[in-house]
Design a protein around this motif. Structure first.
Motif, mmCIF file in Angstrom:
data_model
loop_
_atom_site.group_PDB
_atom_site.id
_atom_site.type_symbol
_atom_site.label_atom_id
_atom_site.label_comp_id
_atom_site.label_asym_id
_atom_site.label_seq_id
_atom_site.Cartn_x
_atom_site.Cartn_y
_atom_site.Cartn_z
ATOM 1 N N GLU A 1 -17.332 -1.702 -24.323
ATOM 2 C CA GLU A 1 -18.080 -0.516 -24.827
ATOM 3 C C GLU A 1 -18.738 0.135 -24.691
ATOM 4 O OE1 GLU A 1 -20.957 -4.411 -24.338
ATOM 5 O OE2 GLU A 1 -21.512 -3.460 -23.459
ATOM 6 N N VAL A 2 -17.352 1.638 -23.419
ATOM 7 C CA VAL A 2 -17.599 2.420 -23.368
ATOM 8 C C VAL A 2 -16.504 3.415 -24.023
ATOM 9 C CG1 VAL A 2 -17.467 4.148 -21.302
ATOM 10 C CG2 VAL A 2 -18.885 2.532 -21.085
ATOM 11 N N SER A 3 -15.593 2.476 -23.973
ATOM 12 C CA SER A 3 -14.395 3.252 -24.580
ATOM 13 C C SER A 3 -13.986 3.903 -26.190
ATOM 14 C CB SER A 3 -13.113 2.325 -24.308
ATOM 15 O OG SER A 3 -12.999 1.641 -22.694
ATOM 16 N N PRO B 1 -23.090 3.027 -23.285
ATOM 17 C CA PRO B 1 -24.546 2.873 -24.731
ATOM 18 C C PRO B 1 -24.087 1.505 -25.845
ATOM 19 C CG PRO B 1 -21.590 3.718 -25.289
ATOM 20 C CD PRO B 1 -22.249 3.556 -23.593
ATOM 21 N N ARG B 2 -23.838 0.466 -25.469
ATOM 22 C CA ARG B 2 -23.911 -0.354 -26.724
ATOM 23 C C ARG B 2 -25.157 -1.034 -26.138
ATOM 24 N NH1 ARG B 2 -19.866 -4.379 -28.626
ATOM 25 N NH2 ARG B 2 -20.868 -5.754 -30.561
ATOM 26 N N TRP B 3 -25.033 -0.960 -24.261
ATOM 27 C CA TRP B 3 -26.523 -2.082 -23.996
ATOM 28 C C TRP B 3 -27.376 -1.519 -24.290
ATOM 29 C CZ3 TRP B 3 -29.981 -1.751 -19.843
ATOM 30 C CH2 TRP B 3 -30.226 -2.791 -19.714
ATOM 31 N N LEU B 4 -27.345 -0.400 -23.552
ATOM 32 C CA LEU B 4 -28.852 0.887 -24.099
ATOM 33 C C LEU B 4 -29.008 0.668 -25.704
ATOM 34 C CD1 LEU B 4 -28.143 3.699 -22.324
ATOM 35 C CD2 LEU B 4 -29.467 2.379 -21.314
ATOM 36 N N ALA B 5 -28.035 0.892 -26.321
ATOM 37 C CA ALA B 5 -28.587 0.713 -28.437
ATOM 38 C C ALA B 5 -29.136 -0.350 -28.496
ATOM 39 C CB ALA B 5 -27.269 1.363 -28.970
ATOM 40 N N ALA B 6 -29.013 -2.043 -27.846
ATOM 41 C CA ALA B 6 -29.047 -2.494 -27.962
ATOM 42 C C ALA B 6 -30.904 -3.334 -27.430
ATOM 43 C CB ALA B 6 -28.268 -3.997 -27.449
ATOM 44 N N ARG B 7 -31.072 -2.021 -26.684
ATOM 45 C CA ARG B 7 -32.287 -2.364 -26.152
ATOM 46 C C ARG B 7 -33.358 -1.322 -26.812
ATOM 47 N NH1 ARG B 7 -28.996 -5.924 -24.349
ATOM 48 N NH2 ARG B 7 -30.324 -7.179 -23.246
ATOM 49 N N GLY B 8 -32.779 -0.780 -27.961
ATOM 50 C CA GLY B 8 -33.515 0.340 -28.040
ATOM 51 C C GLY B 8 -33.407 1.835 -27.505
ATOM 52 N N ARG B 9 -33.142 2.316 -26.730
ATOM 53 C CA ARG B 9 -32.568 2.946 -26.083
ATOM 54 C C ARG B 9 -31.836 4.277 -26.459
ATOM 55 N NH1 ARG B 9 -33.024 0.456 -19.802
ATOM 56 N NH2 ARG B 9 -32.217 2.676 -19.289
ATOM 57 N N SER B 10 -31.841 4.336 -27.847
ATOM 58 C CA SER B 10 -31.374 5.101 -28.429
ATOM 59 C C SER B 10 -30.633 6.318 -27.742
ATOM 60 C CB SER B 10 -31.108 5.405 -29.904
ATOM 61 O OG SER B 10 -31.040 4.126 -30.578
ATOM 62 N N GLU C 1 -30.639 7.420 -24.750
ATOM 63 C CA GLU C 1 -30.198 7.571 -23.931
ATOM 64 C C GLU C 1 -28.009 6.566 -24.157
ATOM 65 O OE1 GLU C 1 -31.674 5.216 -20.383
ATOM 66 O OE2 GLU C 1 -33.551 4.985 -21.622
ATOM 67 N N ALA C 2 -28.391 6.468 -24.970
ATOM 68 C CA ALA C 2 -27.420 5.662 -25.272
ATOM 69 C C ALA C 2 -26.477 7.558 -26.130
ATOM 70 C CB ALA C 2 -27.422 4.504 -26.284
ATOM 71 N N LEU C 3 -27.204 7.942 -26.416
ATOM 72 C CA LEU C 3 -26.591 9.373 -27.300
ATOM 73 C C LEU C 3 -25.715 10.001 -26.134
ATOM 74 C CD1 LEU C 3 -25.916 10.838 -30.084
ATOM 75 C CD2 LEU C 3 -27.826 11.880 -29.974
ATOM 76 N N ALA C 4 -26.294 10.178 -24.998
ATOM 77 C CA ALA C 4 -26.626 11.267 -23.871
ATOM 78 C C ALA C 4 -25.348 10.414 -23.215
ATOM 79 C CB ALA C 4 -27.616 10.945 -23.361
ATOM 80 N N VAL C 5 -25.298 9.342 -23.334
ATOM 81 C CA VAL C 5 -23.844 8.241 -22.793
ATOM 82 C C VAL C 5 -22.400 8.878 -23.191
ATOM 83 C CG1 VAL C 5 -23.163 6.897 -21.476
ATOM 84 C CG2 VAL C 5 -24.894 6.958 -21.431
ATOM 85 N N LEU C 6 -22.637 8.696 -25.158
ATOM 86 C CA LEU C 6 -21.528 9.325 -25.704
ATOM 87 C C LEU C 6 -21.123 10.144 -25.914
ATOM 88 C CD1 LEU C 6 -22.952 6.808 -29.181
ATOM 89 C CD2 LEU C 6 -20.958 6.442 -27.356
ATOM 90 N N ARG C 7 -21.363 10.979 -25.256
ATOM 91 C CA ARG C 7 -21.741 11.997 -25.734
ATOM 92 C C ARG C 7 -21.106 12.827 -24.558
ATOM 93 N NH1 ARG C 7 -27.500 14.938 -27.412
ATOM 94 N NH2 ARG C 7 -27.015 15.317 -29.757
ATOM 95 N N GLN C 8 -21.216 12.294 -23.196
ATOM 96 C CA GLN C 8 -20.356 12.071 -22.380
ATOM 97 C C GLN C 8 -18.502 11.731 -22.061
ATOM 98 O OE1 GLN C 8 -22.121 10.652 -18.251
ATOM 99 N NE2 GLN C 8 -23.756 10.769 -19.289
ATOM 100 N N VAL C 9 -18.340 11.129 -23.231
ATOM 101 C CA VAL C 9 -17.385 10.281 -23.573
ATOM 102 C C VAL C 9 -17.269 10.048 -24.842
ATOM 103 C CG1 VAL C 9 -18.036 8.778 -21.288
ATOM 104 C CG2 VAL C 9 -18.281 7.786 -23.779
ATOM 105 N N ARG C 10 -17.061 10.986 -25.729
ATOM 106 C CA ARG C 10 -17.019 11.350 -26.581
ATOM 107 C C ARG C 10 -16.922 12.898 -27.260
ATOM 108 N NH1 ARG C 10 -16.418 6.679 -25.851
ATOM 109 N NH2 ARG C 10 -17.088 4.466 -27.880
ATOM 110 N N ALA C 11 -15.798 13.571 -27.410
ATOM 111 C CA ALA C 11 -15.646 14.579 -28.403
ATOM 112 C C ALA C 11 -17.216 15.024 -29.398
ATOM 113 C CB ALA C 11 -14.873 15.056 -29.952
ATOM 114 N N ALA C 12 -17.443 15.923 -29.527
ATOM 115 C CA ALA C 12 -19.069 15.892 -29.859
ATOM 116 C C ALA C 12 -18.959 16.234 -31.082
ATOM 117 C CB ALA C 12 -19.017 18.041 -29.621
ATOM 118 N N HIS C 13 -18.538 16.432 -31.891
ATOM 119 C CA HIS C 13 -18.587 15.767 -33.245
ATOM 120 C C HIS C 13 -18.176 14.021 -33.366
ATOM 121 C CE1 HIS C 13 -13.960 15.599 -33.041
ATOM 122 N NE2 HIS C 13 -14.214 14.890 -34.121
ATOM 123 N N ARG C 14 -17.756 13.856 -32.306
ATOM 124 C CA ARG C 14 -17.651 12.046 -32.405
ATOM 125 C C ARG C 14 -19.026 10.789 -32.225
ATOM 126 N NH1 ARG C 14 -12.391 8.615 -31.286
ATOM 127 N NH2 ARG C 14 -14.023 7.357 -32.100
#
Length: 472
Positions: A140-142, A208-217, A219-232
């Motif tokens: 879910e993080v990859s 981030p997938r678990w956070l999104a499933a609970r409506g915490r979008s 926080e999910a976006l903040a995690v994605l910004r840690q593990v993805r390039a900015a444009h993704r």
């Protein structure tokens, strides 16, 4: 798709970006759960001969000490999955680190067999929980294009943990084998990776997938910004939310779905694959390899040292298996692995009968156990976990995979419990001949019932399997 392609083309540049370093750190720390899984299942291999005299073990209680962890793992696999759905992947792994530590200390300080069995059961809860929670967290993080590689690193950490257990057993046994309670030092080393896992997970993000499933979008976006390039990151959040919604709908899957004939047959195939992986007898070697080598003619210390070869080949074969599965269909690899393990088991049984006890027989048996593990860890085990993650439709994926994992651990428990009793009653040759007979049945099952899954999307595969099993 263009984002994925751009990332692949710009790999040298991307490798210098902070999000890739962060993702690597997450993978290393989280897979300490796999390392503990491997160490705690492998350490009993060398510790058990020393426990036998200190705790007064019989063949039955030897099996009970070994298999109590496996019974705990069966329960832990089910409970861990449900807990991670409710409380989050990160919190669950933090809890598992504490359980690993408590179980290890209980085993290390156990004054009697009953305490050892109870502590091994507790340790099994952590092993089973880690077996489902760590791969889920990594997946879910990859990012999609790296998911397979990162998730399979957990498998590498499991066999690496077993190799470390075999190595430390040999070092400690050869250095202090005559000392009372030497097995306690073998066991207590597992506290170190448990501590690393706990402190490491404190600084890692939630899925981030678990956070999104609970409506915490947010926080999910903040995690994605840690593990993805900015444009993704922002573009992927929409996909994560869509997948989370699909997962929410899929939770309707359960026992009621087994009333549908094709789903019931498919679950039966999955359970069969899980049983096939275990009745090869692989864990008789991983748990009792030192005793097998001692019976073949090695000295106690020599068997501890020789058993390291089993750990080395497991690691190398897992590397080879990951490479092979990217290039070959699943069913032929699985059938080839079964053919190889059957031949090795048959030859172990024959040579144990016809060769006199001594150095010659000892090295022949060692060579055959290494050959067995090359086929098992390079073909059967990776195909098992990969196919179980592929064959179930979305709404049944969690339930079906969990049910198969439960059956796998229970079969593992039965073999771990009964192996020393079978050897005591039938001898090593008779026991391995029994595995050969079971293996022949497994080959027939795979040839007749197991589908090919390579080269298809999960959606296409679902339609193919629906048509295949509805027609029966």
């Amino acid at each position: 798709m263009s984002d994925v392609k751009d990332d692949a083309v710009a790999a040298p540049r991307a490798a210098r970006e902070p999000h890739r370093a962060r993702l690597k750190l997450i993978t290393v720390i989280a897979t300490f759960g796999g390392l503990l899984f491997g160490y705690d299942t492998g350490v009993i291999n060398g510790a058990l001969p020393y426990m036998r005299s200190d705790l007064g073990l019989t063949p039955f209680t030897e099996g009970l000490v070994t298999s109590s962890l496996l019974l705990g793992a069966a329960l832990g696999a089910v409970a861990g999955g449900r807990l991670s759905d409710r409380r989050g992947r990160r919190r669950t792994i933090l809890l598992l680190a504490v359980v690993f530590l408590a179980g290890t200390l209980g085993c290390t300080l156990a004054p009697a067999t009953a305490v050892m069995v109870g502590s091994r059961f507790v340790l099994g809860l952590a092993v089973g929980g880690a077996s489902v929670t760590v791969p889920t967290y990594l997946a879910e993080v990859s990012p999609a294009e790296r998911r397979g590689r990162l998730v399979t690193q957990n498998e590498l950490m499991i066999v690496t943990g077993q190799l470390l257990a075999f190595t430390f057993n040999a070092v400690i046994g050869n250095a202090f084998g005559e000392s009372g309670g030497v097995w306690r030092w073998m066991l207590v080393l597992a506290t170190l990776p448990a501590v690393v896992l706990w402190f490491g997970m404190l600084v890692l993000p939630e899925s981030p997938r678990w956070l999104a499933a609970r409506g915490r979008s947010g926080e999910a976006l903040a995690v994605l910004r840690q593990v993805r390039a900015a444009h993704r990151a922002e573009a992927e959040l929409a996909e994560v939310e869509q997948l989370a919604a699909a997962d929410e709908r899929s939770r309707s899957g359960g026992w009621a779905d087994l009333a549908t004939p094709w789903l019931r047959r498919l679950v039966g195939v999955g359970v069969g694959i899980a049983v096939v992986q275990q009745i090869t007898g692989v864990n008789s070697i991983m748990y009792y390899g030192t005793q097998i080598l001692t019976g073949a003619g090695f000295s106690a210390n020599g068997a501890l040292t020789a058993n390291i070869a089993n750990g080395v080949i497991s690691v190398l074969a897992t590397f080879a298996g990951i490479w092979l599965l990217g290039r070959r269909n699943r069913r032929p690899v699985l059938l080839a692995g079964q053919a190889g393990t059957l031949c090795a088991l048959l030859l172990i049984g024959i040579f144990s009968l016809v060769l006199p006890a001594g150095t010659g027989r000892a090295f022949v048996v060692l060579a055959l156990t290494v050959t067995f593990l090359a086929f098992q860890q390079g073909a059967i085990s990776p195909v098992t976990w990969l196919m179980l993650s592929e064959i179930f439709p979305l709404r049944l994926r969690g339930f079906g995979f969990g049910l198969c994992a439960l059956v796998l651990w229970l079969t593992n428990f039965a073999i771990g419990l009964l192996f020393p009793v079978l050897v005591d009653g039938m001898g090593i040759s008779g026991t391995f001949f029994l595995f050969v007979v079971l293996g022949l049945g497994a080959v027939a099952f795979v040839a007749k019932h197991v589908p090919e899954t390579r080269g298809r999307s999960l959606e296409t595969l679902e339609e193919e399997l629906r048509a295949r099993y509805s027609a029966r």
